[in-house]
Design an enzyme around this catalytic site. Structure first.
Site, short mmCIF file in Angstrom:
data_model
loop_
_atom_site.label_atom_id
_atom_site.label_comp_id
_atom_site.label_asym_id
_atom_site.label_seq_id
_atom_site.Cartn_x
_atom_site.Cartn_y
_atom_site.Cartn_z
N SER A 68 -10.09 -1.03 6.40
CA SER A 68 -9.27 -0.65 5.27
C SER A 68 -8.76 -2.11 4.64
O SER A 68 -8.40 -1.62 3.35
CB SER A 68 -8.51 0.59 5.08
OG SER A 68 -9.26 1.59 4.87
N SER A 98 -9.78 1.56 2.28
CA SER A 98 -8.89 2.27 1.61
C SER A 98 -7.91 1.59 0.91
O SER A 98 -7.51 2.08 -0.23
CB SER A 98 -8.35 3.24 2.45
OG SER A 98 -7.38 2.95 3.45
N LYS A 125 0.76 -1.03 0.07
CA LYS A 125 -0.02 0.04 -0.10
C LYS A 125 0.81 1.14 -0.08
O LYS A 125 1.91 1.38 0.75
CB LYS A 125 -1.03 -0.24 1.25
CG LYS A 125 -1.92 0.94 1.28
CD LYS A 125 -2.81 0.99 2.48
CE LYS A 125 -3.99 1.73 2.65
NZ LYS A 125 -5.02 1.77 3.78
#
Ligand code: GLN
Length: 501
Positions: A194, A170, A95
């Site tokens: 997330s 996310s 990420k």
């Protein structure tokens, strides 16, 4: 081995069914090399990530690194020297809010578009020691705020199962990277769901570890009392392998706990019996929950019953306040954490007329709408006069919710709910209504508020009009520090009980 490496013919690798254990065994036996494995993922990522040449334009990656093959060669050298571990040569997506030294880490924000990390996050340092291969940095909602990756400053990530829908957020890029076979596994961060929500939308296993189990050093702070880094994988076993590699005490994050700190108590079911499963039925009756999600959840309970688990109804009297508490505590922490982006120290700098104008202009140009909304909300709940009414009260309720869970865990070992109230939604469907987007987090935020570990496992599919089959997830929460029981039940649920690490 030697002959194979020299051969120009690439072995056909079944990426769909590949796991860490299988890849490791194959590389150890010389069936394929780390370079060949990396190349297979690079080819697949290149075909699916962009919309060029008729590709689906998944946009899971903001950047695919140009030194992947170099990294894989180092992994092969470790195999040759008999120094390989389970994770050596395993292709990871990371990420974009987790720092890898010298590489860009943008948090999908214009604020950090050109920012290069100056150090490795602790989790990255640990993975580098194992010799993993980083394929690229994965798209996300800006600074991890959102549930659909639509808040990325660099375009939405599409769901590989249905490209008209979101991959979740996310950490949508991390989930989509694995689901499109652009990486074998991935790391994401989870402040309110997330990891678990995108994992569920993309048909994967996703783990939010116990608060403090994994060091937050080097992950960009969103809500510091809520944030955790965790894995995305296709199997529970793979998630467990990654968790064991990244966990542990870290002097650079004083909230970390030692692996040995916790030896969670078991329920009253008695030694030798299977963990007892608790269901907060009173929380599952609302209108906001999709019918197919509830049906699928009940099927999952039936499955556990058939496997010999005892299922008990439990009461979590204050769980209904979780979302409201989260959307006070989280923005308060966000407003404080994001004050560091001042246009001076690092990141974007926009020249205003005076010094203070630089600050305003930089923040207005660098932050997207959702980030600005949360900074405003957070500043409001922390301001004098409102601090007691909102922030302090939310913290008090947070403690009460945690006590409810602790009490429930005297009778059961795992608490289950659906991971999300509905399957992946259409791109654009919720962008105009922030509250509708926040309601997505109804089942996930509680684990962050209580600090308890929670994992989603794929539980089947929901058929929607148009014929697409959308993955659904089953969420399990365990006592503080008790990931072991999550893995035990998760493997049973996914029929991985015989897998060995
Ligand atoms: N969807 C949640 C939010 O928007 C969770 C975000 C996260 O876990 N980073 O806050």
């Amino acid at each position: 081995m030697e002959r194979r490496l020299k051969s120009t013919k690439m072995p056909k690798i079944d990426l769909k069914n590949l796991t860490i254990t299988k890849a490791h065994a194959a590389m150890n036996a010389g069936d394929f090399s780390a370079v060949e494995l990396a190349q297979a993922y690079l080819d697949s990522a290149a075909a699916k990530n962009s919309g060029a040449n008729g590709g689906p334009g998944i946009n899971a990656y903001l950047e695919i690194y140009d030194d992947v093959i170099e990294q894989a060669k180092e992994a092969d050298a470790r195999f040759k020297a008999k120094k390989a571990t389970l994770l050596t040569g395993i292709p990871f997506a990371i990420k974009d809010n987790i720092l890898i030294k010298s590489r860009v880490a943008s948090a999908a924000s214009k604020m950090l578009e050109k920012y290069h990390a100056v150090y490795d996050a602790t989790v990255i340092e640990k993975l580098k020691k194992e010799g993993v291969v980083f394929i690229g940095r994965a798209n996300m909602d800006e600074f991890a705020m959102g549930g659909s990756t639509e808040n990325s400053a660099f375009g939405v990530t599409k769901n590989p199962h249905d490209t008209t829908r979101v991959a979740g957020g996310s950490s949508g890029g991390s989930a989509a990277a694995v689901a499109m076979d652009g990486a074998l596994v991935a790391l994401g961060s989870d402040t309110g769901g997330s990891i678990r929500q995108p994992a569920s939308f993309c048909g994967l296993v996703g783990l939010k570890p116990t608060y403090g189990a994994v060091s937050r050093n080097g992950v960009m702070a969103m809500g510091s009392s809520l944030d955790q880094i965790g894995p995305f994988a296709k199997t529970v076993t793979d998630a467990e392998i990654i968790f064991n590699a990244i966990r542990g005490l870290d002097p650079l994050d004083s909230t970390t706990i030692s692996d040995k700190t916790y030896s969670p108590k078991k329920s009253d079911a008695g030694a030798g019996t299977k963990p007892v499963i608790g269901v907060p039925r009173h929380f599952l009756g609302g209108d906001g929950i999709d019918k197919t999600v509830l049906e699928n959840f009940n099927e999952s309970l039936e499955k556990l019953k058939k496997l010999g688990y005892e299922i008990r109804d439990i009461e979590l009297p204050n769980i209904g306040y979780s979302l409201a508490v989260y959307y006070i505590v989280m923005p308060a922490e966000v407003s404080s954490n994001l004050s560091r982006f001042d246009g001076v120290k690092y990141g974007l700098h926009v020249d205003g007329k005076t010094g203070i104008d630089d600050y305003f202009e930089t923040r207005a140009a660098g932050f997207g709408r959702e980030v600005r909304r949360r900074i405003l909300l957070g500043t409001y709940v922390l301001s004098s006069g409102y601090y007691d009414a909102y922030y302090n009260r939310a913290n008090a309720v947070r403690r009460i919710i945690t006590e409810d869970f602790n009490k429930a865990f005297e009778k059961v070992d795992i608490i289950v709910t659906p991971t999300t109230p509905a399957p992946a939604f259409k791109i654009g469907e919720k962008t105009a209504d922030p509250v509708a987007m926040y309601l997505e987090d109804i089942f996930t935020v509680t684990a962050n508020l209580t600090g308890m570990p929670a994992m989603t496992v794929p539980s089947g599919f929901s058929e929607v009009a148009g014929g697409a089959k959308l993955p659904l997830g089953f969420q399990m929460t365990a006592r503080h520090g008790d990931e072991a029981t999550l893995f035990e039940v998760g493997k049973d649920f996914m029929d991985e009980s015989n897998s060995t690490i």
